[in-house]
Design a protein around this motif. Structure first.
Motif, PDB file in Angstrom:
ATOM      1  N   PRO A  46     -67.061  55.940  13.218  1.00  0.00           N
ATOM      2  CA  PRO A  46     -66.466  57.218  12.780  1.00  0.00           C
ATOM      3  C   PRO A  46     -67.576  58.215  12.440  1.00  0.00           C
ATOM      4  O   PRO A  46     -68.632  57.846  11.926  1.00  0.00           O
ATOM      5  CB  PRO A  46     -65.681  56.836  11.527  1.00  0.00           C
ATOM      6  CG  PRO A  46     -65.428  55.368  11.665  1.00  0.00           C
ATOM      7  CD  PRO A  46     -66.611  54.816  12.405  1.00  0.00           C
ATOM      8  N   LYS A  47     -67.334  59.471  12.768  1.00  0.00           N
ATOM      9  CA  LYS A  47     -68.314  60.516  12.489  1.00  0.00           C
ATOM     10  C   LYS A  47     -68.026  61.132  11.121  1.00  0.00           C
ATOM     11  O   LYS A  47     -66.897  61.519  10.841  1.00  0.00           O
ATOM     12  CB  LYS A  47     -68.253  61.617  13.559  1.00  0.00           C
ATOM     13  CG  LYS A  47     -69.129  61.386  14.769  1.00  0.00           C
ATOM     14  CD  LYS A  47     -68.649  60.323  15.695  1.00  0.00           C
ATOM     15  CE  LYS A  47     -67.529  60.773  16.593  1.00  0.00           C
ATOM     16  NZ  LYS A  47     -66.892  59.643  17.298  1.00  0.00           N
ATOM     17  N   TYR A  48     -69.069  61.194  10.283  1.00  0.00           N
ATOM     18  CA  TYR A  48     -68.960  61.829   8.971  1.00  0.00           C
ATOM     19  C   TYR A  48     -69.531  63.244   9.109  1.00  0.00           C
ATOM     20  O   TYR A  48     -70.662  63.416   9.550  1.00  0.00           O
ATOM     21  CB  TYR A  48     -69.768  61.076   7.925  1.00  0.00           C
ATOM     22  CG  TYR A  48     -69.165  59.777   7.455  1.00  0.00           C
ATOM     23  CD1 TYR A  48     -68.220  59.074   8.198  1.00  0.00           C
ATOM     24  CD2 TYR A  48     -69.564  59.231   6.246  1.00  0.00           C
ATOM     25  CE1 TYR A  48     -67.692  57.881   7.739  1.00  0.00           C
ATOM     26  CE2 TYR A  48     -69.034  58.036   5.786  1.00  0.00           C
ATOM     27  CZ  TYR A  48     -68.106  57.366   6.534  1.00  0.00           C
ATOM     28  OH  TYR A  48     -67.584  56.181   6.072  1.00  0.00           O
ATOM     29  N   VAL A  49     -68.761  64.228   8.727  1.00  0.00           N
ATOM     30  CA  VAL A  49     -69.174  65.621   8.872  1.00  0.00           C
ATOM     31  C   VAL A  49     -69.438  66.209   7.492  1.00  0.00           C
ATOM     32  O   VAL A  49     -68.630  66.055   6.573  1.00  0.00           O
ATOM     33  CB  VAL A  49     -68.101  66.445   9.614  1.00  0.00           C
ATOM     34  CG1 VAL A  49     -68.521  67.902   9.740  1.00  0.00           C
ATOM     35  CG2 VAL A  49     -67.823  65.838  10.996  1.00  0.00           C
ATOM     36  N   TYR A  50     -70.574  66.876   7.369  1.00  0.00           N
ATOM     37  CA  TYR A  50     -70.974  67.508   6.107  1.00  0.00           C
ATOM     38  C   TYR A  50     -71.316  68.970   6.383  1.00  0.00           C
ATOM     39  O   TYR A  50     -71.822  69.304   7.451  1.00  0.00           O
ATOM     40  CB  TYR A  50     -72.207  66.818   5.518  1.00  0.00           C
ATOM     41  CG  TYR A  50     -71.997  65.364   5.206  1.00  0.00           C
ATOM     42  CD1 TYR A  50     -71.501  64.957   3.979  1.00  0.00           C
ATOM     43  CD2 TYR A  50     -72.281  64.385   6.152  1.00  0.00           C
ATOM     44  CE1 TYR A  50     -71.303  63.613   3.690  1.00  0.00           C
ATOM     45  CE2 TYR A  50     -72.093  63.043   5.871  1.00  0.00           C
ATOM     46  CZ  TYR A  50     -71.603  62.667   4.641  1.00  0.00           C
ATOM     47  OH  TYR A  50     -71.405  61.337   4.362  1.00  0.00           O
ATOM     48  N   ASN A  51     -71.077  69.807   5.382  1.00  0.00           N
ATOM     49  CA  ASN A  51     -71.398  71.221   5.473  1.00  0.00           C
ATOM     50  C   ASN A  51     -72.017  71.636   4.140  1.00  0.00           C
ATOM     51  O   ASN A  51     -71.357  72.262   3.307  1.00  0.00           O
ATOM     52  CB  ASN A  51     -70.126  72.018   5.779  1.00  0.00           C
ATOM     53  CG  ASN A  51     -70.405  73.442   6.146  1.00  0.00           C
ATOM     54  OD1 ASN A  51     -71.548  73.850   6.280  1.00  0.00           O
ATOM     55  ND2 ASN A  51     -69.349  74.221   6.303  1.00  0.00           N
ATOM     56  N   PRO A  52     -73.291  71.260   3.909  1.00  0.00           N
ATOM     57  CA  PRO A  52     -73.883  71.518   2.589  1.00  0.00           C
ATOM     58  C   PRO A  52     -74.020  73.014   2.289  1.00  0.00           C
ATOM     59  O   PRO A  52     -74.370  73.795   3.155  1.00  0.00           O
ATOM     60  CB  PRO A  52     -75.258  70.839   2.665  1.00  0.00           C
ATOM     61  CG  PRO A  52     -75.510  70.569   4.100  1.00  0.00           C
ATOM     62  CD  PRO A  52     -74.210  70.595   4.822  1.00  0.00           C
ATOM     63  N   THR A  53     -73.731  73.344   1.048  1.00  0.00           N
ATOM     64  CA  THR A  53     -73.841  74.720   0.572  1.00  0.00           C
ATOM     65  C   THR A  53     -75.013  74.804  -0.409  1.00  0.00           C
ATOM     66  O   THR A  53     -75.508  73.785  -0.887  1.00  0.00           O
ATOM     67  CB  THR A  53     -72.558  75.149  -0.155  1.00  0.00           C
ATOM     68  OG1 THR A  53     -72.439  74.361  -1.361  1.00  0.00           O
ATOM     69  CG2 THR A  53     -71.322  74.964   0.722  1.00  0.00           C
ATOM     70  N   PRO A  54     -75.447  76.019  -0.759  1.00  0.00           N
ATOM     71  CA  PRO A  54     -76.481  76.138  -1.787  1.00  0.00           C
ATOM     72  C   PRO A  54     -76.090  75.444  -3.091  1.00  0.00           C
ATOM     73  O   PRO A  54     -76.936  74.849  -3.761  1.00  0.00           O
ATOM     74  CB  PRO A  54     -76.628  77.653  -1.975  1.00  0.00           C
ATOM     75  CG  PRO A  54     -76.258  78.218  -0.635  1.00  0.00           C
ATOM     76  CD  PRO A  54     -75.129  77.329  -0.147  1.00  0.00           C
ATOM     77  N   THR A  55     -74.811  75.485  -3.449  1.00  0.00           N
ATOM     78  CA  THR A  55     -74.358  74.814  -4.676  1.00  0.00           C
ATOM     79  C   THR A  55     -74.556  73.306  -4.573  1.00  0.00           C
ATOM     80  O   THR A  55     -75.022  72.668  -5.523  1.00  0.00           O
ATOM     81  CB  THR A  55     -72.882  75.146  -4.964  1.00  0.00           C
ATOM     82  OG1 THR A  55     -72.755  76.565  -5.059  1.00  0.00           O
ATOM     83  CG2 THR A  55     -72.408  74.493  -6.244  1.00  0.00           C
TER      84      THR A  55
END
Length: 186
Positions: A46-55
């Motif tokens: 399974p693919k884990y998707v992340y979208n990191p923000t400055p916070t």
């Protein structure tokens, strides 16, 4: 529905995020075991998707007491170090790998070892895909060993963290994997 990695990379970033296969806590608590016999070469995890923000990056800096300003101070990152933005921590990327492997092998499997390299600067706004693919498998001492190619790609297909891993899965009619795991001698 699970998309192959190469198909996922053809999507727009917001569409990639919609295909996140990272399980929720309840999913992990009720997870059915994947057995060695269920796995074939070429199988994509399974693919884990992340979208990191400055916070996210600021919180990670505080949590691990890494106060290097390139991870939370945009002006410093841009003007002092000439980076494209604040940077995603290598230690954060490293923390994703054991979680990814553990989640896949639960409840009775064992992530044994992993190695990878940091190859690209990642910044807020990047959509990151943790991926894995079975490259080989073998049985030893009544345990199933599965070799993986792993990595973390950006929405643009840039491989930021190429590596390999080995996990141990129980055989369908075999004994439990010992806890703590002690690898068999060669």
């Amino acid at each position: 529905m699970s998309l192959p990695l190469e198909e996922l990379l053809k999507l727009e970033p917001e569409e990639i995020v919609a295909h996140n296969e990272r399980p929720k806590a309840d999913d992990l608590r009720n997870k059915q075991q994947i057995y060695y016999e269920d796995v074939e070469e070429g199988l994509e995890l399974p693919k884990y998707v992340y979208n990191p923000t400055p916070t996210h990056l600021f919180r990670w800096s505080a949590a691990i007491e890494n106060f290097h300003r390139i991870h939370y101070d945009l002006d410093f990152g841009l003007n002092h170090d000439k980076n494209p933005s604040i940077l995603v921590h290598g230690s954060w990327k490293q923390s994703v790998v054991p979680q990814f492997l553990k989640d896949w092998t639960l409840p009775k499997g064992w992530p044994w070892k992993a190695q990878f390299e940091h190859r690209a600067m990642l910044v807020p706004g990047d959509v990151l895909i943790m991926w894995g693919k079975v490259t080989s498998k073998y049985e030893k001492n009544q345990m199933g060993f599965v070799e993986l190619e792993i990595g973390m790609k950006t929405q643009d297909g840039i491989e930021s963290m190429p590596g390999t891993a080995t996990v141990v899965l129980p055989l369908r009619n075999g004994p439990d994997i010992p806890y703590p795991f002690v690898p068999p001698e060669d």
